[in-house]
Design a protein around this motif. Structure first.
Motif, mmCIF file in Angstrom:
data_model
loop_
_atom_site.group_PDB
_atom_site.id
_atom_site.type_symbol
_atom_site.label_atom_id
_atom_site.label_comp_id
_atom_site.label_asym_id
_atom_site.label_seq_id
_atom_site.Cartn_x
_atom_site.Cartn_y
_atom_site.Cartn_z
ATOM 1 N N UNK A 129 0.829 -1.204 0.000
ATOM 2 C CA UNK A 129 0.000 0.000 0.000
ATOM 3 C C UNK A 129 0.869 1.262 0.000
ATOM 4 N N UNK A 130 1.891 1.272 0.841
ATOM 5 C CA UNK A 130 2.751 2.458 0.909
ATOM 6 C C UNK A 130 3.486 2.667 -0.419
ATOM 7 N N UNK B 298 2.405 1.727 -3.392
ATOM 8 C CA UNK B 298 1.423 2.170 -4.380
ATOM 9 C C UNK B 298 1.141 3.659 -4.209
ATOM 10 N N UNK B 299 1.071 4.094 -2.967
ATOM 11 C CA UNK B 299 0.823 5.511 -2.704
ATOM 12 C C UNK B 299 1.948 6.388 -3.235
ATOM 13 N N UNK C 32 4.003 1.139 -9.920
ATOM 14 C CA UNK C 32 2.965 0.358 -10.581
ATOM 15 C C UNK C 32 3.004 -1.082 -10.066
ATOM 16 N N UNK C 33 2.029 -1.874 -10.521
ATOM 17 C CA UNK C 33 1.893 -3.217 -9.965
ATOM 18 C C UNK C 33 3.134 -4.082 -10.221
ATOM 19 N N UNK D 13 -3.195 -6.662 -6.968
ATOM 20 C CA UNK D 13 -4.529 -6.055 -6.843
ATOM 21 C C UNK D 13 -5.247 -6.564 -5.601
ATOM 22 N N UNK E 97 -3.608 -5.180 -2.472
ATOM 23 C CA UNK E 97 -3.955 -3.775 -2.233
ATOM 24 C C UNK E 97 -5.408 -3.619 -1.792
#
Lengths: 428, 172
Positions: free
Chosen positions: B118-119, B121-122, B126-127, B142, B145
């Protein structure tokens, strides 16, 4: 097309799906009311989690962090048998005992074979103990006695790996290498701990129809493990601590339920949970605002930072010292999104109507931190900031030229509207 | 501008923010970020520089955490003394501090992998980059997250209710 799973929805919202897959999701979400609700909810979760994480940026320097579960190394408590003198005495006793067995072994071959069987079992469960402490080559009790020591050796091994890493002025591969070196010792060292872990699998169904419910959250209370059900309502949770547990199942639109379950080590327990549809009701929503007094008309707007979380463009402006607003821009991609936005814009009106005694609407909840959020079940309804006085944040949302905008800050909605006009004028 | 300058200018802000959110201490975060860039300097080439930097920073935090476990008691005492001397800046209001404390608790309640994903992604990874940094399959990012976001919000919500209840009880 099957119903969307939550992971795919988040990947789609994050703009991480390939074009063909994204098109499928877009099409399905515009036709399936249930998935549309999930999309709306997921969008709320994306925005809410971003806001919660933003709160972590208000950190003064020089503060020692509170050890977190994931960060801290498990502290091996020192037990009475960890003392060196006791361990030496135990080792001597063991040598004496083993010698006695060997001497008797010539005469009592049957008992010797029995001891060997026990020894073999110990070897199978604690290979590290056998490699590093030759005295422990047999005797299940002794191996178990030294289990904490084995765990400690695992940690020491990792520490040595770290020291190696440092002394070599290590590069990243060295870090990885150190981790890799440490891993087998740790894994083997915790072999005893692994014995007390089982798993839980099962199915979550709709009580009325008996159909599987996808997207339900299943948690083992008091532990960090959990899962989300698949499209058939099935789930499986690994690494569940053995013992009496409670399995909590939640899904939007249904009454949450928790059931007791006994998990045995190494065994998969089964849980079948039928959820009853929730009679939807609306909690009272209180819209409060403790806005700073700022002349938003005259204030000069400075861009503090920009970034792109979750496929959006986010810009943080300073309105005056200590007062910031965040503008989030994203494509108004589907009918679902437009629906979400327009409902979001009406949320304050809805709240005031309700306070005037208007008929209750269904299933609305607020997302913490003053975020435009969603509620779910089969309804996608957003609430623009209704939080307690302790979190005086307001948010307004609007769509313009195919883009969706959200503006939030510790200002009144009236001030935010003024800023909205200024910001949109600047963009044109 | 040298390559490390470019790396620093491009990624330092995001990396420090990621580490600050992870560690709860900006000084510490900046130290770890600097060490990460120093290690990047020793590399001949980086194929996926952002994923590499975040992976190395994450590993450094783990190493630091191990060291910290040995020094925790000492640090706890120092921190206690330090707290008495800290003068909060005016803009750090009580509400903000409470909000930050709740957010910290909610983030700490996440499983390690969920939290890191999560951190990252913030910070815009990208994935594929997240998958590379955390050694996950790209297909599972996905799900990771979605679980992380849901739990973070639910946990925050529960903590907020608890706090409100406490305040009500205290007032009555």
């Amino acid at each position: 097309m099957q119903h969307l799973d939550e992971g795919a929805i988040h990947a789609w919202l994050d703009g991480q799906l390939p074009a063909n897959k994204a098109a499928e999701v877009t099409g399905h979400a515009s036709e399936c009311a249930e998935c549309a609700a999930m999309v709306a909810e997921a969008r709320g979760l994306v925005v809410a989690s971003t806001r919660i994480l933003t709160a972590l940026d208000n950190v003064p320097a020089g503060v020692t962090p509170v050890p977190s579960e994931g960060l801290s190394v498990p502290i091996v408590q020192r037990r009475w048998y960890d003392r060196t003198d006791i361990r030496v005495a135990a080792a001597l006793l063991f040598v004496a005992g083993t010698s006695l067995v060997v001497v008797r072994g010539g005469r009592e071959s049957t008992s010797s074979r029995a001891m060997m069987t026990i020894g073999d079992k110990a070897e199978a469960t604690a290979p590290v103990a056998l490699d590093s402490v030759s005295l422990q080559s047999s005797g299940a009790e002794i191996s178990q006695l030294n289990a904490p020591a084995i765990e400690r050796r695992g940690l020491e091994s990792r520490t040595r790996a770290n020291a190696l890493n440092k002394s070599a002025a290590a590069s990243a591969p060295a870090v990885m290498q150190a981790e890799a070196l440490a891993a087998p010792a740790v894994t083997t060292g915790t072999a005893f701990a692994k014995k007390s872990i089982g798993s839980v699998e099962g199915r979550v169904t709709d009580q009325d129809s008996g159909k599987g419910l996808h997207g339900a959250t299943v948690d083992i209370l008091g532990t960090p493990v959990g899962a989300t059900t698949d499209t058939a309502g099935r789930f499986k949770i690994e690494n569940v601590p053995a013992g009496a547990q409670r399995v909590a199942v939640r899904r939007i639109g249904y009454v949450a339920q928790s059931i007791p379950l006994v998990v045995e080590s190494g065994i998969t327990a089964t849980a079948q949970v039928a959820l009853a549809a929730s009679p939807t009701s609306l909690d009272e929503i209180v819209v409060t605002s403790m806005a700073a007094k700022v002349d938003v008309v005259a204030a000069s707007l400075h861009v503090l930072r920009t970034d792109n979380p979750a496929g959006t463009k986010r810009t943080v402006y300073q309105v005056s010292p200590g007062v910031e607003v965040t503008l989030t821009e994203s494509p108004a991609d589907t009918g679902v999104t437009r629906d979400f936005v327009s409902r979001g814009m009406r949320a304050n009106e809805a709240a005031s109507q309700r306070s005037a005694g208007a008929e209750k609407e269904k299933d609305i909840r607020t997302i913490p931190g003053g975020v435009a959020g969603v509620a779910g079940g089969r309804i996608s309804q957003a609430v623009a900031v209704a939080d307690t006085a302790s979190v005086p944040l307001n948010t307004i949302s609007w769509a313009d030229h195919g883009r969706r905008y959200t503006l939030s800050g510790r200002l009144t909605t009236k001030d935010l509207e003024v800023l909205k006009a200024r910001l949109m004028a600047m963009r044109r | 501008m040298s390559d490390v300058d470019r790396l620093f200018r491009t990624y330092n802000t995001a990396l420090v923010r990621y580490l600050t959110r992870r560690l709860g201490d900006r000084d510490w975060a900046e130290e770890v970020a600097q060490e990460t860039f120093l290690r990047a300097l020793r590399q001949e080439s980086l194929t996926n520089e952002r994923a590499w930097l975040f992976a190395v920073a994450t590993n450094l935090v783990r190493d630091e955490a191990r060291k910290a476990s040995r020094q925790r008691q000492h640090l706890a005492l120092l921190a206690e003394e330090e707290r008495e001397n800290v003068v909060e800046p005016q803009e750090t209001t009580l509400e903000r501090a409470q909000e930050a404390a709740l957010a910290r608790k909610a983030v700490d309640a996440l499983a390690e992998r969920d939290r890191l994903a999560l951190l990252m992604r913030e910070e815009g990874l990208d994935y594929l980059e997240i998958a590379e940094a955390l050694e996950l399959s790209a297909g599972s990012v996905g799900t990771t997250l979605s679980r992380a976001r849901r739990r973070l919000v639910e946990s925050y919500e529960a903590l907020q209710k608890e706090r409100e209840q406490r305040e009500k009880n205290a007032a009555s």
